[in-house]
Scaffold this active site. Structure first.
Site, mmCIF file in Angstrom:
data_model
loop_
_atom_site.group_PDB
_atom_site.id
_atom_site.type_symbol
_atom_site.label_atom_id
_atom_site.label_comp_id
_atom_site.label_asym_id
_atom_site.label_seq_id
_atom_site.Cartn_x
_atom_site.Cartn_y
_atom_site.Cartn_z
ATOM 1 N N CYS A 2 0.758 -1.172 -0.128
ATOM 2 C CA CYS A 2 0.023 -0.005 0.070
ATOM 3 C C CYS A 2 0.839 1.294 0.062
ATOM 4 O O CYS A 2 2.195 1.219 0.774
ATOM 5 C CB CYS A 2 -0.873 -0.002 1.357
ATOM 6 S SG CYS A 2 -1.929 -1.449 1.437
ATOM 7 N N ARG A 27 4.906 0.387 -6.245
ATOM 8 C CA ARG A 27 4.938 -0.486 -5.028
ATOM 9 C C ARG A 27 4.057 -1.594 -5.247
ATOM 10 O O ARG A 27 3.910 -2.647 -4.321
ATOM 11 C CB ARG A 27 4.499 0.334 -3.648
ATOM 12 C CG ARG A 27 5.305 1.569 -3.445
ATOM 13 C CD ARG A 27 4.846 2.455 -2.526
ATOM 14 N NE ARG A 27 4.559 1.817 -0.979
ATOM 15 C CZ ARG A 27 5.330 1.727 -0.301
ATOM 16 N NH1 ARG A 27 6.762 2.437 -0.312
ATOM 17 N NH2 ARG A 27 5.198 1.349 0.902
ATOM 18 N N TRP A 74 -2.993 -2.846 -1.574
ATOM 19 C CA TRP A 74 -2.527 -3.890 -2.081
ATOM 20 C C TRP A 74 -3.128 -4.879 -1.076
ATOM 21 O O TRP A 74 -2.937 -5.069 0.160
ATOM 22 C CB TRP A 74 -1.001 -4.127 -1.751
ATOM 23 C CG TRP A 74 -0.387 -5.503 -2.544
ATOM 24 C CD1 TRP A 74 -0.083 -5.453 -3.902
ATOM 25 C CD2 TRP A 74 -0.074 -6.510 -1.681
ATOM 26 N NE1 TRP A 74 0.542 -6.858 -3.871
ATOM 27 C CE2 TRP A 74 0.412 -7.513 -2.952
ATOM 28 C CE3 TRP A 74 -0.095 -7.317 -0.607
ATOM 29 C CZ2 TRP A 74 0.850 -8.955 -2.311
ATOM 30 C CZ3 TRP A 74 0.185 -8.251 -0.210
ATOM 31 C CH2 TRP A 74 0.797 -9.275 -1.277
ATOM 32 N N ASN A 100 -1.443 1.529 5.592
ATOM 33 C CA ASN A 100 -0.442 0.677 5.054
ATOM 34 C C ASN A 100 0.038 -0.185 6.208
ATOM 35 O O ASN A 100 0.604 0.232 7.371
ATOM 36 C CB ASN A 100 0.678 1.517 4.466
ATOM 37 C CG ASN A 100 2.055 0.673 3.936
ATOM 38 O OD1 ASN A 100 1.507 -0.703 3.898
ATOM 39 N ND2 ASN A 100 3.037 1.099 3.990
ATOM 40 N N GLY A 101 -0.128 -1.590 6.020
ATOM 41 C CA GLY A 101 0.319 -2.590 7.023
ATOM 42 C C GLY A 101 -0.777 -3.369 7.643
ATOM 43 O O GLY A 101 -1.766 -3.522 6.957
ATOM 44 N N GLU A 482 18.801 -16.127 -9.753
ATOM 45 C CA GLU A 482 18.514 -14.690 -10.298
ATOM 46 C C GLU A 482 17.904 -14.593 -11.737
ATOM 47 O O GLU A 482 16.614 -13.885 -12.046
ATOM 48 C CB GLU A 482 19.554 -13.555 -10.003
ATOM 49 C CG GLU A 482 19.256 -12.241 -10.270
ATOM 50 C CD GLU A 482 18.144 -11.642 -9.770
ATOM 51 O OE1 GLU A 482 17.606 -12.190 -8.716
ATOM 52 O OE2 GLU A 482 17.378 -10.547 -9.924
ATOM 53 N N LYS A 486 13.996 -13.562 -12.371
ATOM 54 C CA LYS A 486 13.669 -12.492 -13.260
ATOM 55 C C LYS A 486 12.628 -12.955 -14.297
ATOM 56 O O LYS A 486 11.502 -12.183 -14.582
ATOM 57 C CB LYS A 486 14.574 -11.998 -13.990
ATOM 58 C CG LYS A 486 15.182 -10.598 -14.158
ATOM 59 C CD LYS A 486 15.346 -9.617 -12.961
ATOM 60 C CE LYS A 486 14.675 -9.969 -11.606
ATOM 61 N NZ LYS A 486 15.090 -9.307 -10.433
ATOM 62 N N GLU A 489 9.037 -13.783 -12.837
ATOM 63 C CA GLU A 489 8.102 -12.677 -12.215
ATOM 64 C C GLU A 489 7.544 -11.626 -13.180
ATOM 65 O O GLU A 489 6.421 -11.160 -13.073
ATOM 66 C CB GLU A 489 8.829 -12.062 -11.181
ATOM 67 C CG GLU A 489 9.920 -11.014 -11.467
ATOM 68 C CD GLU A 489 10.484 -10.182 -10.229
ATOM 69 O OE1 GLU A 489 9.854 -9.853 -9.412
ATOM 70 O OE2 GLU A 489 11.987 -10.229 -10.462
ATOM 71 N N HIS A 505 20.737 -35.601 -10.275
ATOM 72 C CA HIS A 505 20.268 -36.177 -9.129
ATOM 73 C C HIS A 505 18.446 -36.188 -8.987
ATOM 74 O O HIS A 505 17.988 -36.123 -7.885
ATOM 75 C CB HIS A 505 20.795 -35.430 -7.701
ATOM 76 C CG HIS A 505 22.197 -35.661 -7.704
ATOM 77 N ND1 HIS A 505 22.773 -36.808 -7.256
ATOM 78 C CD2 HIS A 505 23.303 -35.039 -7.946
ATOM 79 C CE1 HIS A 505 24.084 -36.879 -7.412
ATOM 80 N NE2 HIS A 505 24.534 -35.725 -7.784
ATOM 81 N N LYS A 604 6.363 -3.939 -4.881
ATOM 82 C CA LYS A 604 7.858 -3.635 -4.992
ATOM 83 C C LYS A 604 8.473 -3.980 -3.420
ATOM 84 O O LYS A 604 9.357 -4.307 -3.373
ATOM 85 C CB LYS A 604 7.801 -2.278 -5.417
ATOM 86 C CG LYS A 604 9.373 -1.548 -5.490
ATOM 87 C CD LYS A 604 10.150 -2.351 -6.517
ATOM 88 C CE LYS A 604 11.778 -2.081 -6.565
ATOM 89 N NZ LYS A 604 12.419 -2.903 -7.305
HETATM 90 O O1 M6R Z 1 13.567 -4.348 -1.176
HETATM 91 P P1 M6R Z 1 14.175 -5.718 -0.944
HETATM 92 O O2 M6R Z 1 15.465 -5.609 -1.855
HETATM 93 O O3 M6R Z 1 14.298 -6.319 0.405
HETATM 94 O O4 M6R Z 1 13.062 -6.588 -1.674
HETATM 95 C C1 M6R Z 1 13.320 -7.836 -1.733
HETATM 96 C C2 M6R Z 1 12.591 -8.800 -2.698
HETATM 97 O O5 M6R Z 1 11.258 -8.515 -2.370
HETATM 98 C C3 M6R Z 1 12.857 -8.069 -3.952
HETATM 99 O O6 M6R Z 1 14.101 -8.476 -4.525
HETATM 100 C C4 M6R Z 1 11.945 -9.186 -5.396
HETATM 101 O O7 M6R Z 1 12.279 -10.649 -5.021
HETATM 102 C C5 M6R Z 1 12.174 -8.433 -6.450
HETATM 103 N N1 M6R Z 1 10.919 -8.386 -7.304
HETATM 104 C C6 M6R Z 1 12.742 -9.209 -7.373
HETATM 105 O O8 M6R Z 1 12.722 -8.924 -8.873
#
Ligand code: M6R
Length: 609
Positions: A2, A27, A74, A100-101, A482, A486, A489, A505, A604
């Protein structure tokens, strides 16, 4: 998650708040709303979906008002809907809040409000209790009612409230969720995050946990829970408005991929002194400290965790101290071996990820020394750490993290080099040769980006597959994780990463003709082993896209395609090999027509567990 924006001044709050909310879209959210104090009335408008839906809804209304609060939601409690969208109001619609929260004890509070005050609830949210609490506890002014309400609330939250009977005033409170106050000219603001305010100001106050903010056009007051004034220094924001704009790029993700040479250079050069040695400026890590640490934990989530996986290889190799890497949500619940001989390194772009923050607190509670690698200055992780190593990536807006990752890696290299040098576990010549290689990285990243069209072509060819595997050895395996994250997502393709040696394995059972395997083979020291793994999947007729260093003339023999990265030492390849993977994820998602900067279900900044 949020986002909150509040404005009080003399201009039309509606446009300023909507503009601020748009800057917080990154966000992640599923509904948006606004409350305005207008000509003695409190007007609330909210809408499921994107902010444009809200804009359409109010387009024909001449909503005026010089004080207001806005929100992007959110969903946590209650489905995304017009009704569950914020702002929420008390029963007679005289008080509005945005939140927010999570209010953890909202069920108890609901019960109390219904039984003791006969309140009727309209939504499924936890947030609605805040509006009713403020209302039933209001015996004079909004700030007293907010302070009384937070005494009853449990959880992690930041919220802002306005009241019809107190025009021109916004009252906000922070407990474990981000909140800033912004100093404008003849106006003032509150917000969840800096980008919301960049268009209007560059001076902010960071609000701490347990603090109340009273915002009027004339002043911002920060009070503690006993209503004592808190003295806070003004923070001058160094990010520019352009940093938070697309500037001609189709998506923030693409812009941020392109910003990496600059961000890497900035992060690196700020930590080198005139002799070309790593300087820690303000971070105190003495030889005595390093001799005391018998273990380093690197703890983070998502992409930041993947940076940590590379960090383990680097720090162990250079400083010869054992490093464990853990996802924050696991670390905190498994009673880890942490004491005053532990160095805890938290990595977080936003500095607000709740799991990372909670893990950090747990480590601190057990006596660890906490060093964090953070992008957002003054964020919660930064404030709660003993020392902070900032990345200089500028604001990262796309949900998919790119430039934060590469700058986090730079910090980890610098930490490794610094420790190794101090402990005498690396030679002078090695130290300087790695630094030389790091300095050459921005140019090499640019060279890869210049060939983005090759990766775009590959993406056009492969975008409609439903499964992709990423394999690698050593630091290549960390980069494989990674690359896989990427891709999944932003494109929603089912992707899977595995250390190449593990294939036999179990996972090799999934190889079929035309299965897409992205094989990272950048480690000279491990090349022969990796080559065997490529041969194994190729023998099952997989479509192998290899990533290797220029000049490697063996790799082409068993690969369907090869993406070359510039020549460099094994240690620094993670900074280069990730670039084609970021571009691949981006172009595949674009071919598939996905909402690249705001992928479904993702936020985000993950400020809830
Ligand atoms: O703000 P942060 O680096 O703590 O966030 C951690 C993860 O939520 C963040 O890296 C997430 O995995 C990304 N969407 C990946 O692209």
């Amino acid at each position: 998650m949020c986002g909150i924006v509040g404005y009080t001044g003399h201009d039309n709050a509606r446009d300023i708040i909507i503009d601020g909310l748009k800057k917080l879209e990154y966000r992640g959210y599923d509904s948006a709303g606004i409350a305005l104090l207008s000509k003695g009335e409190l007007i609330v408008r909210k809408q499921k979906g994107k902010i444009v839906n809200l804009e359409k809804e109010i387009a024909d209304e001449n909503l005026q008002g010089t004080t207001g609060i806005g929100h992007t939601r959110w969903a946590t409690h209650g489905v995304p809907s017009d009704l569950n969208a914020h702002p929420h109001t008390n029963e007679d619609g005289t008080i509005a809040i945005v939140h927010n929260g999570i209010v953890e004890n909202y069920m108890d509070l609901r019960k109390w409000l219904i039984e003791e005050h006969h309140v009727s609830f309209r939504t499924d949210t936890d947030s609605e209790v805040i509006a009713h609490l403020i209302s039933v506890l209001n015996e004079g002014n909004l700030e007293d009612a907010v302070l009384a309400a937070v005494k009853m609330m449990k959880g992690a939250y930041a919220f802002a409230a306005i009241s019809k009977s107190e025009p021109g005033k916004i009252v906000a409170f922070r407990k474990d969720a981000p909140l800033i106050a912004g100093l404008g000219k003849g106006c003032n603001f509150i917000a969840s995050d800096i980008p919301a305010l960049l268009k209007y100001l560059n001076k902010i106050y960071l609000i701490e946990n347990g603090e109340l903010v009273i915002c009027t056009p004339e002043q911002i007051q920060i009070l503690d829970q006993q209503k004592q004034p808190v003295k806070r220094d003004v923070l001058q924001v160094t990010w520019s408005l352009e940093d938070a704009e697309k500037e001609g790029y189709e998506h923030f993700m693409l812009k941020e991929i392109h910003e990496q040479p600059k961000a890497i250079r900035e992060t690196l050069m700020r930590r080198l002194d005139e002799r070309g040695k790593v300087k820690l400026d303000g971070i105190s890590l003495t030889l005595e400290d390093l001799e005391r640490f018998n273990k380093i934990y690197i703890v983070a989530c998502g992409t930041a965790y993947h940076a940590g996986l590379v960090g383990k290889y680097i720090i162990e190799k250079m400083a010869r101290i054992p490093v464990e890497v853990d996802v924050a949500s696991e670390f905190r619940y498994r009673d880890p071996f942490v004491d005053d001989k532990t160095l805890f390194i938290a990595i977080s772009q936003s500095g607000e990820t709740l799991d990372t923050l909670a893990a950090l607190r747990e480590a601190k509670r057990k006596g660890a020394r906490v060093l964090s690698v953070v992008n957002v200055v003054g964020s919660s992780v930064a404030r709660e750490s003993d020392d902070v190593f900032y990345t200089w990536a500028g604001p990262e807006i796309a949900v998919a993290s790119t430039k934060a990752y590469t700058t986090q890696l730079i910090c980890l290299y610098l930490i490794g080099l610094y420790m190794g040098d101090l402990r005498g576990t690396i030679s002078d010549s090695y130290y300087h040769s790695v630094l030389q290689e790091l300095k050459a990285v921005p140019e090499k990243v640019s060279a890869i980006i210049e060939r983005a069209n090759e990766i775009e072509e590959l993406a056009k060819y492969l975008y409609n597959r439903d499964q992709v595997f990423f394999i690698g050895r050593g630091t290549d395996s960390a980069v494989a994780y990674e690359g896989s994250l990427k891709l999944k997502e932003v494109s929603y393709i089912n992707s899977f990463a595995i250390a190449a040696g593990e294939l036999k394995h179990g996972t090799i059972a999934l190889m079929e003709p035309e299965t897409i395997v992205i094989a990272l083979a950048t480690q000279d020291a491990l090349f022969d082993k990796m080559y065997s793994n490529i041969v194994e999947v190729k023998a099952r007729l997989a479509h192998v896209v290899s990533i290797a260093k220029e000049g490697n003339d063996r790799i082409g023999q068993e690969s369907t395609e090869v993406i070359f990265i510039p020549e460099c030492i094994d240690e620094v390849t993670p900074l280069l090999s990730v670039i084609p993977l970021q571009l691949f994820a981006y172009y595949v998602a674009r071919e598939r027509g996905e909402d690249i900067d705001k992928p479904r279900n993702l936020a985000k900044s993950v400020t809830v567990e």
